[in-house]
Design a protein around this motif. Sequence first.
Motif, short mmCIF file in Angstrom:
data_model
loop_
_atom_site.label_atom_id
_atom_site.label_comp_id
_atom_site.label_asym_id
_atom_site.label_seq_id
_atom_site.Cartn_x
_atom_site.Cartn_y
_atom_site.Cartn_z
N GLU A 1 -14.46 -21.60 -9.85
CA GLU A 1 -15.40 -20.81 -9.05
C GLU A 1 -15.39 -19.35 -9.49
OE1 GLU A 1 -18.42 -20.85 -6.85
OE2 GLU A 1 -17.18 -22.59 -6.41
N ILE A 2 -14.21 -18.84 -9.77
CA ILE A 2 -14.09 -17.46 -10.23
C ILE A 2 -14.71 -17.30 -11.61
CG2 ILE A 2 -12.44 -15.68 -10.92
CD1 ILE A 2 -10.56 -16.82 -8.73
N ILE A 3 -14.49 -18.28 -12.50
CA ILE A 3 -15.04 -18.23 -13.85
C ILE A 3 -16.57 -18.18 -13.81
CG2 ILE A 3 -15.36 -19.60 -15.96
CD1 ILE A 3 -12.44 -20.58 -15.53
N ARG A 4 -17.17 -18.89 -12.87
CA ARG A 4 -18.64 -18.97 -12.80
C ARG A 4 -19.28 -17.73 -12.22
NH1 ARG A 4 -18.60 -25.12 -10.69
NH2 ARG A 4 -17.95 -24.08 -8.78
N GLU A 5 -18.52 -16.92 -11.51
CA GLU A 5 -19.09 -15.76 -10.83
C GLU A 5 -19.77 -14.82 -11.82
OE1 GLU A 5 -16.12 -13.79 -8.55
OE2 GLU A 5 -15.96 -15.38 -7.05
N GLY A 6 -21.02 -14.46 -11.52
CA GLY A 6 -21.75 -13.51 -12.34
C GLY A 6 -22.29 -14.04 -13.64
N ARG A 7 -22.13 -15.34 -13.89
CA ARG A 7 -22.62 -15.94 -15.13
C ARG A 7 -23.80 -16.87 -14.84
NH1 ARG A 7 -16.75 -16.14 -16.71
NH2 ARG A 7 -16.58 -15.12 -18.76
N ASN A 8 -24.78 -16.86 -15.72
CA ASN A 8 -25.93 -17.75 -15.63
C ASN A 8 -25.63 -18.98 -16.48
OD1 ASN A 8 -28.45 -18.85 -15.15
ND2 ASN A 8 -29.41 -17.70 -16.82
N LEU A 9 -25.10 -20.03 -15.85
CA LEU A 9 -24.61 -21.20 -16.57
C LEU A 9 -25.48 -22.42 -16.27
CD1 LEU A 9 -20.83 -20.63 -15.84
CD2 LEU A 9 -21.99 -20.23 -18.02
N SER A 10 -25.50 -23.37 -17.20
CA SER A 10 -26.29 -24.58 -17.05
C SER A 10 -25.63 -25.53 -16.05
CB SER A 10 -26.47 -25.27 -18.41
OG SER A 10 -25.20 -25.68 -18.91
N ARG A 11 -26.37 -26.60 -15.75
CA ARG A 11 -25.92 -27.56 -14.73
C ARG A 11 -24.57 -28.17 -15.05
NH1 ARG A 11 -29.25 -33.07 -13.40
NH2 ARG A 11 -28.51 -33.55 -15.50
N GLU A 12 -24.23 -28.28 -16.34
CA GLU A 12 -22.97 -28.90 -16.72
C GLU A 12 -21.75 -28.20 -16.12
OE1 GLU A 12 -25.92 -30.38 -19.61
OE2 GLU A 12 -25.48 -28.42 -18.76
N PHE A 13 -21.91 -26.99 -15.67
CA PHE A 13 -20.77 -26.24 -15.11
C PHE A 13 -20.61 -26.46 -13.61
CE2 PHE A 13 -21.42 -24.20 -19.13
CZ PHE A 13 -20.16 -23.80 -19.53
N TYR A 14 -21.40 -27.34 -13.01
CA TYR A 14 -21.39 -27.47 -11.55
C TYR A 14 -21.20 -28.90 -11.07
CZ TYR A 14 -23.02 -22.67 -11.66
OH TYR A 14 -23.11 -21.33 -11.89
N TYR A 15 -20.57 -29.74 -11.87
CA TYR A 15 -20.42 -31.13 -11.44
C TYR A 15 -19.35 -31.32 -10.37
CZ TYR A 15 -24.06 -33.12 -14.19
OH TYR A 15 -25.31 -33.44 -14.65
N ASP A 16 -18.58 -30.33 -10.07
CA ASP A 16 -17.72 -30.39 -8.88
C ASP A 16 -18.58 -30.38 -7.63
OD1 ASP A 16 -18.40 -27.74 -9.71
OD2 ASP A 16 -16.91 -26.93 -8.32
N LYS A 17 -19.68 -29.67 -7.66
CA LYS A 17 -20.58 -29.59 -6.52
C LYS A 17 -21.58 -30.73 -6.51
CE LYS A 17 -20.14 -24.56 -6.29
NZ LYS A 17 -19.29 -24.59 -5.09
N ILE A 18 -21.98 -31.23 -7.68
CA ILE A 18 -22.98 -32.28 -7.78
C ILE A 18 -22.38 -33.65 -7.50
CG2 ILE A 18 -24.65 -33.41 -9.31
CD1 ILE A 18 -24.80 -30.75 -10.86
N LEU A 19 -21.24 -33.96 -8.13
CA LEU A 19 -20.65 -35.29 -8.05
C LEU A 19 -19.21 -35.29 -7.56
CD1 LEU A 19 -22.02 -36.87 -11.35
CD2 LEU A 19 -22.90 -37.16 -9.04
N ASN A 20 -18.78 -34.17 -7.00
CA ASN A 20 -17.41 -34.06 -6.49
C ASN A 20 -16.37 -34.27 -7.59
OD1 ASN A 20 -15.65 -33.52 -4.34
ND2 ASN A 20 -15.30 -35.69 -3.95
N ALA A 21 -16.71 -33.91 -8.83
CA ALA A 21 -15.75 -33.98 -9.92
C ALA A 21 -14.62 -32.98 -9.67
CB ALA A 21 -16.43 -33.68 -11.24
N LYS A 22 -13.44 -33.29 -10.15
CA LYS A 22 -12.27 -32.46 -9.85
C LYS A 22 -11.59 -31.88 -11.08
CE LYS A 22 -11.42 -35.52 -5.90
NZ LYS A 22 -12.50 -36.47 -6.28
N THR A 23 -11.90 -32.41 -12.26
CA THR A 23 -11.15 -32.03 -13.46
C THR A 23 -12.09 -31.68 -14.59
OG1 THR A 23 -9.38 -33.55 -12.83
CG2 THR A 23 -9.39 -32.75 -15.11
N CYS A 24 -11.90 -30.52 -15.18
CA CYS A 24 -12.67 -30.15 -16.37
C CYS A 24 -11.78 -29.35 -17.31
CB CYS A 24 -13.92 -29.35 -16.00
SG CYS A 24 -13.60 -27.67 -15.40
N TYR A 25 -12.21 -29.30 -18.56
CA TYR A 25 -11.59 -28.48 -19.58
C TYR A 25 -12.62 -27.48 -20.08
CZ TYR A 25 -7.82 -31.98 -19.92
OH TYR A 25 -6.77 -32.82 -19.66
#
Length: 202
Positions: free
Chosen positions: A73-97
């Motif tokens: 969440e902190i990494i995303r702040e202030g950045r205009n990122l594509s949908r691939e960065f939000y799958y925790d919110k879309i599909l409740n994903a928990k793990t990313c690299y």
Amino acid sequence: MYLNKLLTTISNFRKTAYHHYGNTPLSILKFIYYSVLRINTFIVYENDLTKDLPDHNIDSDFRVIKPTLDELEIIREGRNLSREFYYDKILNAKTCYIAFHGDEIAYIHWVFFKGDYSRFLVLRDGVAELNYNTTLPEFRGRWLSAKMMAYISKDLQEAKYKKVMGVIHEFNYPSIKCIKRAGFVEVSRIKTLGPLHKKIVV
């Protein structure tokens, strides 16, 4: 979960279409055609983690992290990122690299496990799935996706997982080249029409 995915897709429709098919109005038509109207074939790939794995060979000017969701969440702040960065919110994903180049985000890849959402697979114990990834445009052409898939596979192997899966559209040639380069092999194919298809138990 499905409502969240639908709402996010609609709200980011143009950005998602442009991200995948180029920055032209034709990209929106391509996105609709391939997502809804066409019978599609997806290739199922597997990496056997019980065998020796090749080195990931990630360039030294990249660093890889596996953030918590709070850190993401902190990494995303202030950045205009594509949908691939939000799958925790879309599909409740928990793990990313995430791979960084200096302070710039270069790449993200989500990992799903037993009990997590998977469009095509039923994941059993000891099996993980790589899905929803993207390389930022300025870092493409360096095989970063292949190297990251190899890196994640090695990390999962060290965590005692037995295999890791990936499912890719048959016409996504760059991703197919990358997943093969990372050591994955084709094990099955799935036909779909929109949301209609069978799931494979792995």
